[in-house]
Motif scaffolding. Structure first.
Motif, mmCIF file in Angstrom:
data_model
loop_
_atom_site.group_PDB
_atom_site.id
_atom_site.type_symbol
_atom_site.label_atom_id
_atom_site.label_comp_id
_atom_site.label_asym_id
_atom_site.label_seq_id
_atom_site.Cartn_x
_atom_site.Cartn_y
_atom_site.Cartn_z
ATOM 1 N N ARG A 39 0.836 -1.193 0.000
ATOM 2 C CA ARG A 39 0.000 0.000 0.000
ATOM 3 C C ARG A 39 0.876 1.251 0.000
ATOM 4 O O ARG A 39 1.940 1.289 0.614
ATOM 5 C CB ARG A 39 -0.911 0.022 1.220
ATOM 6 C CG ARG A 39 -1.943 -1.072 1.216
ATOM 7 C CD ARG A 39 -3.056 -0.805 2.207
ATOM 8 N NE ARG A 39 -2.581 -0.375 3.514
ATOM 9 C CZ ARG A 39 -3.099 -0.801 4.659
ATOM 10 N NH1 ARG A 39 -4.077 -1.689 4.644
ATOM 11 N NH2 ARG A 39 -2.662 -0.356 5.802
ATOM 12 N N ALA A 40 0.396 2.292 -0.670
ATOM 13 C CA ALA A 40 1.133 3.555 -0.744
ATOM 14 C C ALA A 40 0.148 4.707 -0.581
ATOM 15 O O ALA A 40 -1.072 4.523 -0.572
ATOM 16 C CB ALA A 40 1.879 3.662 -2.072
ATOM 17 N N TRP A 41 0.689 5.928 -0.464
ATOM 18 C CA TRP A 41 -0.136 7.122 -0.315
ATOM 19 C C TRP A 41 -0.469 7.734 -1.677
ATOM 20 O O TRP A 41 -1.607 7.870 -2.042
ATOM 21 C CB TRP A 41 0.570 8.164 0.559
ATOM 22 C CG TRP A 41 0.601 7.813 1.999
ATOM 23 C CD1 TRP A 41 1.634 7.234 2.694
ATOM 24 C CD2 TRP A 41 -0.460 8.002 2.944
ATOM 25 N NE1 TRP A 41 1.292 7.051 4.001
ATOM 26 C CE2 TRP A 41 0.005 7.520 4.191
ATOM 27 C CE3 TRP A 41 -1.748 8.527 2.860
ATOM 28 C CZ2 TRP A 41 -0.772 7.562 5.337
ATOM 29 C CZ3 TRP A 41 -2.538 8.574 4.001
ATOM 30 C CH2 TRP A 41 -2.050 8.090 5.220
ATOM 31 N N ASN A 42 0.569 8.158 -2.403
ATOM 32 C CA ASN A 42 0.412 8.808 -3.712
ATOM 33 C C ASN A 42 -0.599 9.956 -3.659
ATOM 34 O O ASN A 42 -1.466 10.096 -4.542
ATOM 35 C CB ASN A 42 -0.017 7.787 -4.774
ATOM 36 C CG ASN A 42 1.135 6.891 -5.202
ATOM 37 O OD1 ASN A 42 2.185 7.376 -5.611
ATOM 38 N ND2 ASN A 42 0.955 5.594 -5.082
ATOM 39 N N LEU A 43 -0.459 10.801 -2.646
ATOM 40 C CA LEU A 43 -1.400 11.909 -2.487
ATOM 41 C C LEU A 43 -1.329 12.884 -3.657
ATOM 42 O O LEU A 43 -2.345 13.457 -4.067
ATOM 43 C CB LEU A 43 -1.116 12.639 -1.172
ATOM 44 C CG LEU A 43 -1.433 11.846 0.105
ATOM 45 C CD1 LEU A 43 -0.995 12.625 1.336
ATOM 46 C CD2 LEU A 43 -2.922 11.524 0.187
ATOM 47 N N PHE B 297 -3.079 3.476 -4.041
ATOM 48 C CA PHE B 297 -3.634 4.518 -3.179
ATOM 49 C C PHE B 297 -4.143 3.915 -1.872
ATOM 50 O O PHE B 297 -5.044 4.470 -1.239
ATOM 51 C CB PHE B 297 -4.779 5.233 -3.896
ATOM 52 C CG PHE B 297 -4.375 5.939 -5.161
ATOM 53 C CD1 PHE B 297 -3.820 7.205 -5.118
ATOM 54 C CD2 PHE B 297 -4.532 5.321 -6.398
ATOM 55 C CE1 PHE B 297 -3.439 7.858 -6.281
ATOM 56 C CE2 PHE B 297 -4.159 5.965 -7.568
ATOM 57 C CZ PHE B 297 -3.597 7.237 -7.509
ATOM 58 N N ASN C 228 -3.097 3.579 1.311
ATOM 59 C CA ASN C 228 -3.095 4.364 2.545
ATOM 60 C C ASN C 228 -4.091 5.519 2.474
ATOM 61 O O ASN C 228 -4.777 5.821 3.458
ATOM 62 C CB ASN C 228 -1.685 4.898 2.821
ATOM 63 C CG ASN C 228 -0.709 3.792 3.170
ATOM 64 O OD1 ASN C 228 -1.100 2.744 3.693
ATOM 65 N ND2 ASN C 228 0.563 3.995 2.879
ATOM 66 N N SER C 229 -4.166 6.168 1.319
ATOM 67 C CA SER C 229 -5.139 7.250 1.144
ATOM 68 C C SER C 229 -6.563 6.704 1.249
ATOM 69 O O SER C 229 -7.452 7.339 1.841
ATOM 70 C CB SER C 229 -4.937 7.926 -0.219
ATOM 71 O OG SER C 229 -3.631 8.442 -0.346
ATOM 72 N N TYR C 230 -6.768 5.521 0.701
ATOM 73 C CA TYR C 230 -8.077 4.877 0.728
ATOM 74 C C TYR C 230 -8.510 4.584 2.167
ATOM 75 O O TYR C 230 -9.645 4.893 2.566
ATOM 76 C CB TYR C 230 -8.000 3.595 -0.098
ATOM 77 C CG TYR C 230 -9.176 2.653 0.004
ATOM 78 C CD1 TYR C 230 -10.445 3.033 -0.398
ATOM 79 C CD2 TYR C 230 -9.005 1.349 0.484
ATOM 80 C CE1 TYR C 230 -11.517 2.149 -0.326
ATOM 81 C CE2 TYR C 230 -10.064 0.467 0.553
ATOM 82 C CZ TYR C 230 -11.314 0.872 0.153
ATOM 83 O OH TYR C 230 -12.373 -0.006 0.222
ATOM 84 N N LEU D 248 -7.306 5.985 4.899
ATOM 85 C CA LEU D 248 -7.487 7.241 5.625
ATOM 86 C C LEU D 248 -8.875 7.806 5.359
ATOM 87 O O LEU D 248 -9.567 8.261 6.289
ATOM 88 C CB LEU D 248 -6.406 8.251 5.219
ATOM 89 C CG LEU D 248 -6.546 9.655 5.829
ATOM 90 C CD1 LEU D 248 -6.481 9.587 7.351
ATOM 91 C CD2 LEU D 248 -5.461 10.584 5.282
#
Length: 651
Positions: free
Chosen positions: A299-303, A556, A558-560, A562
């Motif tokens: 998992r990654a952020w990719n904000l 996405f 981690n963004s998901y 969050l």
């Protein structure tokens, strides 16, 4: 028709169609080979979908037989005897060698820039050494029986012609919204971000008028592409299938393309582009799209990648939903006799709330026009009310603004702040000009009309995204998110003015705080239920929507989570505020934190909604139509070279 075809030499190097007065109608490029000429002799009555192939019969004889197409403003009619029959491409996958000659011929004829291609060649691969196989796929517009691009286009830039069944698009009418590129399953319409307009394959109707096949077909060196009246199987062919590995579901548009693919393929075929999709052979022999977990499970952020060219639509949808929700809550709540809302409807800050709602939806509409390739042509967005949900959405939102504005005008004379300002400017009370009580009935009427218009706008806003070509969107969760946001964000907008009004008047804010918390929790719960069901259905499905959900949980991830966490906390906090008695100050602090969390969650969720979707498009190659390569080219500066074919994101 007073014309005849005259061969100037023994070989068909040049053809002229001469009128009775000897003038030349068309001049064809020299040195055309015999295989470049159409050769349909017999014409079937219907296609495999049961639709008539004779397009004049299909229109009930309402159109003339020899209607000019006005190609390059030429009013004359060509010599093709089958010009009113539905034509189609025929692709023999076993013959395609991936030379891209069809692409080059199309680009040369249409003078397309490097970042556009009306026809392109992609491929899928499968098997293992020494039996590793590649299947090349050449694809352009399929000039469908049921062209969803035509129905979706708000400007009516598309026309399905009774001549050849060609679906033609007028770039000069287009204002560059790109909706046709969303609804088309084959990525046929091409949005040019430089010119701000869409263009596409035109079936080379100018060549058809003189009996020639399209340029891409004439250039094919492997005899993989052919063309003629639909259902006429070309010579030395034995199949005319309507699907091939990687080809979207033909029931979406009933495309006019037929395939031959006899060579045995592996059970699984993979794309070579960055899309996490592969095709698995089902029990019925057809290949179905499934997830290709080529990105692993990390998992990654990719904000930063949450920002896209759809940012104006992110803000437009959220602002419109908040504005409609805020007005609907306070107006209908007052009509229903809810004490806090009924009381607020008679207060001075009720008019500023109306102005806030009007401002939000107006700003949202303005931002939506900046999404257009040609924003100054926004007025064309109502040209296709008969078919396009985009038109109906825009009309609903525009009518909501109009009726809300009239409701606001009717409420002004009774507003103390406005009355004071009027008297200071003009020296006479506004009540001497018009009695506020006389406007109560018109105000209520316009209020109800605004509610109805807003509901229509929200309904068609949802319909805009129920697109079979984008399975990740084609789920009822879109409606749950849109209506849930209207309730929760609308409540937040209402609270911005309701709570200060209570505090300024010295009244107890606790009941209103609990009411607002309950409404926010209800909206967040509606959205959460839709997202939970969407997660369940996308995980179990076998289509590109499942691949989009895989990207959501990895690229996405981690963004998901969050976003999900903030949404869950909003539900819990709203329920807690509603159930438990808190000190007014503590309640206001918790409600403020709840509102901020929900706003952040809504922005992240809507951004994810746009960037995640993977359409049912044909597979790309290593470079062309490969999102991974496009991103890499932008990261390292390669995109600055126009010949690479990666266009700047200007629109």
């Amino acid at each position: 028709m007073n014309s005849e075809v005259k061969e100037l030499t023994a070989k068909p190097e040049m053809i002229e169609i001469q009128q009775a007065d000897g003038s030349t109608l068309w001049e064809v490029r020299t040195q055309e080979q015999p295989y470049a000429f159409l050769s349909d002799k017999t014409i079937p009555d219907t296609n495999r979908y049961g639709q008539k192939i004779d397009l004049l019969d299909l229109t009930g004889g309402q159109l003339p037989k020899e209607r000019p197409l006005f190609i390059n403003d030429n009013p004359e009619v060509g010599c093709n005897p089958n010009r009113n029959k539905q034509h189609a491409f025929f692709f023999t996958a076993d013959n395609c060698i991936g030379c891209h000659a069809c692409e080059s011929a199309c680009a040369e004829k249409n003078e397309t820039p490097a970042h556009l291609a009306f026809r392109s060649v992609g491929y899928v691969e499968g098997g293992s050494y020494p039996d590793y196989q590649r299947l090349n796929i050449s694809m352009a517009c399929n000039h469908c029986d049921d062209p969803v691009c035509l129905k979706g286009c708000p400007t009516r830039a598309y026309t399905k012609h009774a001549e050849y069944g060609a679906v033609l698009q007028d770039p000069d009418t287009c204002f560059g919204c790109g909706y046709c590129t969303w609804v088309c399953p084959y990525n046929a319409p091409q949005l040019d971000p430089v010119e701000g307009q869409v263009s596409k394959c035109n079936m080379c109707v100018d060549r058809l008028e003189v009996g020639l096949k399209p340029a891409c077909v004439s250039a094919c060196v492997g005899n993989a592409l052919d063309f003629g009246v639909v259902e006429n199987i070309p010579e030395n062919r034995e199949q005319a299938k309507i699907s091939i590995p990687g080809f979207p579901d033909p029931s979406i548009t009933r495309p006019n393309i037929r395939f031959q693919q006899i060579r045995e393929l592996p059970e699984e075929m993979k794309r070579t582009d960055s899309a996490p999709v592969k095709y698995h052979k089902a029990a019925d022999g057809n290949y179905k799209p499934v997830v290709d977990r080529k990105q692993g499970t990390r998992r990654a952020w990719n904000l930063k990648r949450l920002s896209s060219r759809e940012n104006p639509l992110v803000l437009f949808t959220l602002m419109s939903q908040a504005a409609i929700g805020a007005f609907a809550i306070v107006f209908l709540g007052a009509q229903a006799g809810i004490p806090a809302l009924q009381w607020f409807g008679g207060q001075t800050l009720y008019v500023p709330l109306l102005a806030l709602s009007l401002g939000l939806v107006a700003l949202g509409l303005f931002l939506s026009t900046t999404h257009l390739g040609k924003p100054l042509r926004f007025y064309r967005g109502f040209n296709n009310l008969r078919h396009s949900p985009v038109c109906r959405e825009g009309l609903g939102i525009a009518l909501f603004m109009a009726f809300l504005g009239l409701h606001l005008l009717c409420k002004l004379p009774a507003n103390a702040l406005f009355a004071s300002l009027w008297q200071s400017l003009f020296g006479i009370p506004v009540s001497e000009l018009i009695q506020p009580d006389a406007l109560s009935t018109p105000a209520a009427t316009f209020g109800y009309l605004a509610i109805v218009s807003g509901a229509v706008g929200l309904y068609y806003m949802n319909r805009c995204y129920r697109i079979p070509a984008r399975p990740f969107w084609n789920h009822w969760q879109v409606a749950s998110s849109f209506y849930g946001n209207a309730l929760s964000l609308g409540t937040i907008a209402l609270g911005v003015l309701l709570l200060p009004t209570l505090l300024l008047t010295g009244l107890d804010s606790a009941p209103a705080t609990r009411l607002l918390a309950a409404l926010i929790a209800a909206g967040a719960t509606i959205e959460a239920i839709g997202l939970w069901c969407h997660n369940r259905d996308m995980t179990a499905a076998e289509h590109e929507g499942t691949a989009s959900h895989y990207v959501q949980r990895t690229t996405f991830g981690n963004s998901y989570w969050l976003r999900n966490g903030l949404l869950g906390l909003s539900v819990l906090a709203g329920v807690g505020l509603r159930v438990f008695d808190m000190e007014p100050t503590v309640g206001l602090i918790v409600l403020t934190m709840l509102a901020l969390a929900l706003v952040v969650s809504s922005l992240m969720g809507r951004a994810l909604f746009y960037v995640l979707v993977i359409p049912t498009t044909m597979p790309g190659a290593f470079f062309w139509r490969n999102k991974g390569f496009e991103q890499h080219a932008r990261d390292i500066g390669l995109a600055d070279m126009p010949q690479v074919g990666v266009a700047p994101l200007r629109h």
